[in-house]
Write an enzyme that holds these catalytic residues in place. Structure first.
Site, PDB file in Angstrom:
ATOM      1  N   GLU A   1       0.722  -1.239   0.068  1.00  0.00           N
ATOM      2  CA  GLU A   1       0.262   0.184  -0.008  1.00  0.00           C
ATOM      3  C   GLU A   1       0.782   1.217   0.091  1.00  0.00           C
ATOM      4  O   GLU A   1       1.875   1.322   0.585  1.00  0.00           O
ATOM      5  CB  GLU A   1      -0.858   0.050   1.281  1.00  0.00           C
ATOM      6  CG  GLU A   1      -1.480   1.560   1.144  1.00  0.00           C
ATOM      7  CD  GLU A   1      -2.867   1.436   2.354  1.00  0.00           C
ATOM      8  OE1 GLU A   1      -2.825   0.497   3.231  1.00  0.00           O
ATOM      9  OE2 GLU A   1      -3.701   2.420   2.004  1.00  0.00           O
TER      10      GLU A   1
ATOM     11  N   ASN B   1     -12.189  -3.102  -0.050  1.00  0.00           N
ATOM     12  CA  ASN B   1     -11.306  -3.093   1.019  1.00  0.00           C
ATOM     13  C   ASN B   1     -11.896  -2.627   2.458  1.00  0.00           C
ATOM     14  O   ASN B   1     -12.331  -1.643   2.751  1.00  0.00           O
ATOM     15  CB  ASN B   1     -10.130  -2.261   0.897  1.00  0.00           C
ATOM     16  CG  ASN B   1      -9.391  -1.994   1.841  1.00  0.00           C
ATOM     17  OD1 ASN B   1      -8.532  -3.038   2.348  1.00  0.00           O
ATOM     18  ND2 ASN B   1      -9.106  -0.751   2.518  1.00  0.00           N
ATOM     19  N   GLU B   2     -11.896  -3.808   3.325  1.00  0.00           N
ATOM     20  CA  GLU B   2     -12.403  -3.580   4.591  1.00  0.00           C
ATOM     21  C   GLU B   2     -13.854  -2.691   4.662  1.00  0.00           C
ATOM     22  O   GLU B   2     -13.534  -1.792   5.669  1.00  0.00           O
ATOM     23  CB  GLU B   2     -11.294  -3.532   5.644  1.00  0.00           C
ATOM     24  CG  GLU B   2     -10.764  -2.266   5.463  1.00  0.00           C
ATOM     25  CD  GLU B   2      -9.684  -2.117   6.558  1.00  0.00           C
ATOM     26  OE1 GLU B   2      -8.993  -2.963   7.004  1.00  0.00           O
ATOM     27  OE2 GLU B   2      -9.816  -1.013   7.113  1.00  0.00           O
TER      28      GLU B   2
ATOM     29  N   CYS C   1      -6.597   1.126   2.515  1.00  0.00           N
ATOM     30  CA  CYS C   1      -7.490   2.315   2.277  1.00  0.00           C
ATOM     31  C   CYS C   1      -7.234   3.310   1.161  1.00  0.00           C
ATOM     32  O   CYS C   1      -7.985   3.903   0.691  1.00  0.00           O
ATOM     33  CB  CYS C   1      -7.453   3.182   3.464  1.00  0.00           C
ATOM     34  SG  CYS C   1      -8.184   2.419   5.033  1.00  0.00           S
TER      35      CYS C   1
HETATM   36  O1  AHR Z   1      -2.653  -1.442   6.601  1.00  0.00           O
HETATM   37  C1  AHR Z   1      -2.983  -0.027   6.977  1.00  0.00           C
HETATM   38  C2  AHR Z   1      -4.503   0.195   6.892  1.00  0.00           C
HETATM   39  O2  AHR Z   1      -5.131  -0.587   7.480  1.00  0.00           O
HETATM   40  C3  AHR Z   1      -4.999  -0.086   5.687  1.00  0.00           C
HETATM   41  O3  AHR Z   1      -5.028   0.640   4.669  1.00  0.00           O
HETATM   42  C4  AHR Z   1      -6.510  -0.462   5.638  1.00  0.00           C
HETATM   43  O4  AHR Z   1      -6.940  -1.425   4.819  1.00  0.00           O
HETATM   44  C5  AHR Z   1      -6.514  -0.995   6.989  1.00  0.00           C
HETATM   45  O5  AHR Z   1      -7.479  -0.411   7.868  1.00  0.00           O
END
Ligand code: AHR
Length: 840
Positions: free
Chosen positions: A251, A572-573, A441
């Protein structure tokens, strides 16, 4: 009245009272304050007694924005529960949630009601549905809902207040611990109460177990003081497991991309920094000059990069990313676009040290009135960790300059527009089986406008669309989808792009309409275009350049053969609310129809069981088995949690979707990987390997963090411009990946002393896997005890001379040395706090 009758009467009354008490338990649901969420208390013979928090607000940005005002609860005829609350005093919406048992709640929906704001919503049952009365600008409105609480009408003005007076008077008041609270009293059955109290008892016990720390072992009476012996019994039972169990999560967080893995040495090369990235930033950030830097936007090099600088005899100096680390003898590729308003212009291009003395220098002659790219090579004459790049206009003639770039020639595998060699090599040494990108995120972005669009990140660098990064800085997109896919290919990892499910990050701030969080998702009218964009990505990655324009773009970028994409992550989550589910389903259906072989990975929210998104996500997944191949689970937890949940996947349904444990890390209060966190992860991974028939992939997160730019801790690899520091977490990942297999060989590790066995079994682990292609076997052993562990191995002969890799240390050690060795005589003894892999 005679005595007998009186006694009988009293007995009857008492029984009736007992029966009533048995049949009816009074509970009080309330919000102690707007930051505390919804709580529940029960009436006991000593008065009201707090039980715990039922749920909290999930609306808006992380932290203090997540507030719950005026919670209002109602019960449906079927006994299920509904909750509404006000999220703030600006948003044209309220929060709505559903529960079967008051302790587990469906993820919250935030229906927009069409008024400027939505205050003090009050909920009450009407027929099979519900009605919500709220106020906005002093007027009352009514919203009706579907019984399942997923669809809500627009607010309709209530002219006659008398109609709703009854509905508005549903508040109860109680005294508890000397304080008075407003809320609602409900009567529930003892079984219902027991479900609630059992839930809280379990959570409490879980909290107790999760607080166990290796660091506290000296004070822990259940930890042994003398060496422990155990027996590892290997049986003939085997099963196939995933051969892609360990991968990486990339990321762009903590400067992982620009200023990190992406080898570009010039910061803000395109003059596109702005206050959107960070309040104090602008087009000249990271650039310095003795004169004001002139920025213009007329007829730019690319509409996607509207800003450029105008140079006369100015010297523009770029500070790089905390300086430019220059190494003696190495060559650096300089390039820049120039447009000469007066025909031609020469520049001196130099690398200079802290005292402005040159380290490398060349002259660049430019001519032509159109934008044109010019190159030069700079050879460093000495080392300098904090060099700067200087561009000096020789004469007063004006020239426009843009996309000023400097790359080391020594990139990973010498790729142009490549990756930083030392970082990429550290990652490659893990032999990750897949790479997830571009986040996290960052994939779903800060609000609808910031959703990551893959097609903004491919093509010529000047045409890529830079954007702000949810983590508070800038994305040049120089490291874009082509570079991600190329890196995957270079390191033998399956690409796993994860793109938004039509909703931005649930922690997004309010947009211009005052709508935060998922912001209602991409409007339905725009969803077809968004879905097409996702389909185009698959076409771009796998298509035939002779028939597909997207594939031709890939070929033009230097990769005519397909990238052979097999997986795509959607979401994503996210909050698995209605807005998400509707869009996710549309996307999956379209991908399944056009590319049935592509394996879709869904998401089940940011936390493990029994969180709302996890439960709803899995529920949805199981109800729609045709949509996805696997789902992405995330959890960041304490070392104690990992040690005490090692059976997490044992009960998973083998016929349901596979699991991608896409983000996880163990942490302690120190928030840095150390021997303790690494051993907790290693213990957990021995059990993940055992469950490798249902867990297909895992990736520790986050992977990279640049010193001085941290958004998150712990991370797997820390780095600066001059060093790369893999952590103990990295070594666990590397060892599990390099010594991974595709068959799990059943074994049991039992502590010999029966009394100690129960209290210590979570501290020792073993996993034996084999690789069917090479026939090699790998035994991983973890000793998270403060004492030596000696093993008797039954059912398996480890040949003397078998190679080992291992580390050990004190729980708090953040730096470890991994040692290689050989098994000497078949006996296996692990020092305290150790992880060993034996390969044979
Ligand atoms: O890994 C850091 C963050 O943690 C990521 O962006 C997100 O998906 C999670 O909340």
């Amino acid at each position: 009245m005679n005595k007998g009758f009186f006694r009988q009467f009293t007995m009857a009354c008492l029984m009736l009272f007992a029966l009533c008490t048995y049949a009816q338990q009074k509970v009080f649901v309330y919000g102690p304050n707007e930051r505390a969420g919804l709580h529940i208390a029960m009436l006991t013979d000593k008065g009201w007694q707090e039980i715990g928090q039922l749920c909290s607000s999930d609306y808006g940005t992380w932290g203090p924005e997540k507030r719950m005002y005026h919670p209002s609860v109602a019960r449906a005829k079927d006994g299920t529960w509904r909750l509404v609350f006000q999220v703030n005093d600006r948003a044209p919406l309220f929060a709505a949630a559903y529960s079967r048992d008051l302790v587990t709640w469906r993820p919250q929906d935030y229906p927009r009601v069409g008024t400027r704001n939505c205050l003090s919503p009050v909920l009450h049952a009407v027929g099979d549905g519900f009605e919500i009365i709220y106020t906005s600008d002093g007027k009352h409105y009514r919203v009706t809902t579907s019984p399942d609480f997923r669809h809500f009408s627009i607010g309709e003005r209530v002219e006659d207040l008398q109609q709703v007076v009854g509905a508005l008077q549903i508040e109860d008041h109680i005294q508890m611990d000397g304080k008075s609270y407003a809320g609602q009293i409900f009567e529930i059955t003892p079984e219902e109460l027991s479900t609630i109290t059992t839930h809280f008892d379990r959570m409490k016990e879980d909290g107790r177990l999760s607080s166990e720390r290796m660091h506290d072992d000296a004070k822990n009476p259940s930890m042994p003081k003398q060496p422990v012996s155990a027996t590892l019994t290997v049986t003939n039972q085997q099963k196939a497991i995933s051969d892609k169990l360990i991968g990486i999560f990339f990321e762009d967080i903590s400067y992982a991309a620009d200023g990190g893995l992406y080898a570009e040495l010039v910061q803000n090369r395109d003059f596109e920094y702005s206050a959107k990235d960070r309040r104090e930033w602008n087009a000249t950030t990271a650039w310095h000059s003795s004169r004001p830097i002139r920025i213009a936007t007329d007829s730019p090099l690319s509409a996607n990069n509207p800003h450029y600088a105008v140079v006369g005899t100015d010297t523009l100096c770029n500070e790089g990313w905390d300086g430019i680390n220059v190494k003696a003898g190495e060559q650096y590729d300089f390039s820049m676009y120039v447009r000469n308003s007066q025909g031609k212009k020469s520049f001196v291009i130099a690398l200079i040290d802290e005292h402005d003395a040159p380290i490398a220098q060349t002259t660049l002659k430019t001519q032509g009135k159109d934008w044109q790219q010019y190159d030069a090579v700079l050879k460093a004459t000495r080392n300098c960790a904090k060099a700067r790049l200087a561009i000096m206009g020789v004469k007063e003639t004006q020239a426009d300059v843009d996309m000023i770039s400097l790359f080391p020639q020594e990139t990973f595998m010498h790729r142009k527009n490549g990756l930083r060699k030392d970082l990429a090599e550290t990652i490659a040494a893990m032999k990750p089986k897949f790479m997830r990108f571009p986040g996290g995120c960052m994939s779903h972005g800060q609000g609808l406008e910031n959703i990551y669009h893959w097609n903004h990140t491919v093509g010529p660098l000047q045409d890529r669309k830079p954007d702000f990064n949810i983590w508070g800085y800038h994305q040049t997109r120089g490291l874009g989808f082509f570079e991600y896919f190329q890196f995957c290919e270079d390191i033998g990892a399956e690409p796993l792009p994860v793109l938004a499910a039509g909703v931005p990050c649930q922690n997004s701030a309010n947009n211009a309409d005052g709508v935060g969080g998922q912001q209602g998702g991409i409007p339905m009218s725009q969803m077809p275009a968004y879905i097409q964009e996702l389909l185009d990505m698959i076409e771009w990655a796998n298509g035939d350049p002779s028939t597909s324009k997207w594939a031709r773009m890939r070929a033009d970028a230097g990769h005519p053969s397909p990238f052979n994409l097999k997986y795509i992550g959607i979401g994503n989550e996210d909050i698995i609310g209605t807005v998400f589910e509707e869009r996710y389903e549309m996307i999956c259906k379209a991908i399944r129809e056009k590319y049935p072989d592509i394996k879709i990975c869904g998401t089940v929210g940011p936390f493990h069981a029994p969180s709302a998104d996890y439960l709803e996500g899995w529920d949805f997944t199981k109800k729609h088995p045709d949509l996805q191949y696997m789902v992405d689970e995330h959890y960041y937890e304490s070392t104690g949690w990992f040690m005490h949940h090692r059976n997490y996947y044992d009960g998973y349904d083998r016929n349901a979707a596979k699991v991608y444990l896409g983000e996880y890390a163990a942490s302690t209060r120190v928030k840095r990987p150390n021997v303790e966190t690494a051993l907790a992860e290693a213990l957990y991974l021995t059990d993940v390997e055992r469950n490798g028939d249902v867990v297909e992939m895992t990736s520790y997160a986050p992977m990279l963090c640049k010193d001085g730019h941290s958004n998150w801790n712990p991370d797997m690899i820390y780095f600066s411009n001059t060093e790369v520091r893999p952590t103990p977490a990295y070594h666990v990942q590397r060892l599990f990946s390099v010594y991974g297999g595709d068959r799990y060989v059943n074994s049991q590790l039992t502590i010999d002393n029966g009394q100690l066995a129960a209290q210590l079994k979570h501290r020792v682990g073993a996993s034996l896997v084999s690789d069917s292609k090479t026939g090699r076997r790998y035994l991983k052993l973890v000793n998270a005890l403060p004492v030596e562990l000696s093993l008797t191995i039954k059912g398996l002969t480890i040949p003397a001379g078998s190679k080992t890799e291992e580390f050990c240390g004190r729980p708090e050690d953040q730096h470890i040395a991994v040692k290689s060795g050989v098994v000497e005589n078949g006996t296996v003894t692990l020092p305290p706090y150790a992880f060993r892999v034996i390969s044979f």
